[in-house]
Design a protein around this motif. Structure first.
Motif, PDB file in Angstrom:
ATOM      1  N   PRO A  94       0.832  -1.211   0.000  1.00  0.00           N
ATOM      2  CA  PRO A  94       0.000   0.000   0.000  1.00  0.00           C
ATOM      3  C   PRO A  94       0.866   1.261   0.000  1.00  0.00           C
ATOM      4  CG  PRO A  94      -0.364  -1.325   1.996  1.00  0.00           C
ATOM      5  CD  PRO A  94       0.702  -1.997   1.211  1.00  0.00           C
ATOM      6  N   VAL A  95       0.374   2.298  -0.649  1.00  0.00           N
ATOM      7  CA  VAL A  95       1.066   3.588  -0.700  1.00  0.00           C
ATOM      8  C   VAL A  95       0.065   4.707  -0.429  1.00  0.00           C
ATOM      9  CG1 VAL A  95       2.884   2.838  -2.280  1.00  0.00           C
ATOM     10  CG2 VAL A  95       0.793   3.815  -3.200  1.00  0.00           C
ATOM     11  N   TYR A  96       0.549   5.768   0.204  1.00  0.00           N
ATOM     12  CA  TYR A  96      -0.284   6.940   0.459  1.00  0.00           C
ATOM     13  C   TYR A  96      -0.226   7.861  -0.752  1.00  0.00           C
ATOM     14  CZ  TYR A  96      -0.560   5.343   5.231  1.00  0.00           C
ATOM     15  OH  TYR A  96      -0.807   4.583   6.344  1.00  0.00           O
ATOM     16  N   THR A  97      -1.389   8.384  -1.136  1.00  0.00           N
ATOM     17  CA  THR A  97      -1.477   9.269  -2.298  1.00  0.00           C
ATOM     18  C   THR A  97      -2.394  10.453  -1.986  1.00  0.00           C
ATOM     19  OG1 THR A  97      -3.384   8.107  -3.244  1.00  0.00           O
ATOM     20  CG2 THR A  97      -1.188   7.336  -3.907  1.00  0.00           C
ATOM     21  N   GLU A  98      -2.207  11.506  -2.741  1.00  0.00           N
ATOM     22  CA  GLU A  98      -3.095  12.662  -2.639  1.00  0.00           C
ATOM     23  C   GLU A  98      -4.402  12.342  -3.359  1.00  0.00           C
ATOM     24  OE1 GLU A  98      -2.619  15.431  -0.799  1.00  0.00           O
ATOM     25  OE2 GLU A  98      -0.856  14.333  -0.104  1.00  0.00           O
ATOM     26  N   THR A 133      -9.101  13.576   2.542  1.00  0.00           N
ATOM     27  CA  THR A 133      -7.735  13.535   3.059  1.00  0.00           C
ATOM     28  C   THR A 133      -6.945  12.575   2.166  1.00  0.00           C
ATOM     29  OG1 THR A 133      -8.268  11.698   4.527  1.00  0.00           O
ATOM     30  CG2 THR A 133      -8.552  13.923   5.416  1.00  0.00           C
ATOM     31  N   THR A 134      -5.687  12.303   2.525  1.00  0.00           N
ATOM     32  CA  THR A 134      -4.882  11.386   1.724  1.00  0.00           C
ATOM     33  C   THR A 134      -5.526  10.002   1.654  1.00  0.00           C
ATOM     34  OG1 THR A 134      -3.561  10.745   3.621  1.00  0.00           O
ATOM     35  CG2 THR A 134      -2.697  12.536   2.233  1.00  0.00           C
ATOM     36  N   PHE A 135      -5.176   9.290   0.611  1.00  0.00           N
ATOM     37  CA  PHE A 135      -5.659   7.933   0.392  1.00  0.00           C
ATOM     38  C   PHE A 135      -4.543   6.938   0.647  1.00  0.00           C
ATOM     39  CE2 PHE A 135      -9.182   9.859  -1.695  1.00  0.00           C
ATOM     40  CZ  PHE A 135     -10.175   8.894  -1.777  1.00  0.00           C
ATOM     41  N   TYR A 149       0.932   5.676  -9.035  1.00  0.00           N
ATOM     42  CA  TYR A 149       0.839   4.659  -7.985  1.00  0.00           C
ATOM     43  C   TYR A 149       0.310   3.332  -8.528  1.00  0.00           C
ATOM     44  CZ  TYR A 149      -4.171   5.770  -7.493  1.00  0.00           C
ATOM     45  OH  TYR A 149      -5.514   5.968  -7.717  1.00  0.00           O
ATOM     46  N   VAL A 150      -0.527   3.379  -9.568  1.00  0.00           N
ATOM     47  CA  VAL A 150      -1.017   2.145 -10.184  1.00  0.00           C
ATOM     48  C   VAL A 150       0.120   1.478 -10.953  1.00  0.00           C
ATOM     49  CG1 VAL A 150      -2.617   1.162 -11.893  1.00  0.00           C
ATOM     50  CG2 VAL A 150      -3.426   2.910 -10.285  1.00  0.00           C
TER      51      VAL A 150
END
Length: 136
Positions: free
Chosen positions: A41-45, A53-55, A117-118
């Motif tokens: 998993p990665v945090y994204t805007e 909020t961030t995803f 991110y994908v």
């Protein structure tokens, strides 16, 4: 008649109780699909969700003999079980979103497949041994 094993690419996202909901979704997907692998998993805007909020996002690839309609039903059932409601995205709240991006060679969400991110998630699955042409 022999059933064909279909290759399916998913993207999961959450901005509400992110870590817990992402893990719950992964557990439920693993329980339904025997052949499934996840990227880290990665945090994204947020994209197209101004109140958010961030995803936390991750990619998954699975293999299944089920139809696209049946897989979409499973995904929607998981979203509903985790607490997703139709009005959530407009409120900036996304407990879990699971999108079917690609079915075999058929691209279903072309724009999502351009997101960094994908692409990174797909490439990480390839690096982990998911031998495929998605990253070429």
């Amino acid at each position: 008649m022999e059933n064909k094993r279909n290759r399916v690419l998913l993207c999961l996202g959450s901005n509400w109780d992110k870590e817990k909901n992402m893990e719950r979704a992964a557990e439920m997907l693993r329980a339904h699909f025997v052949f499934i692998q996840f990227s880290q998993p990665v945090y994204t805007e947020p994209i197209d969700c101004p109140l958010s909020t961030t995803f936390l996002n991750r990619v998954a690839v699975l293999y299944s003999e089920e139809s696209p309609a049946r897989i979409k039903d499973v995904l929607k059932g998981i979203e509903c079980c985790i607490g997703r409601k139709p009005e959530d995205k407009s409120c900036g709240r996304v407990p879990i979103d699971i999108d079917l991006l690609q079915w075999n060679d058929q691209i279903l969400k072309a724009e999502d497949l351009t997101r960094e991110y994908v692409l990174d998630g797909i490439c990480s699955l390839l690096a982990a041994g998911e031998n495929d042409e998605w990253c070429q």
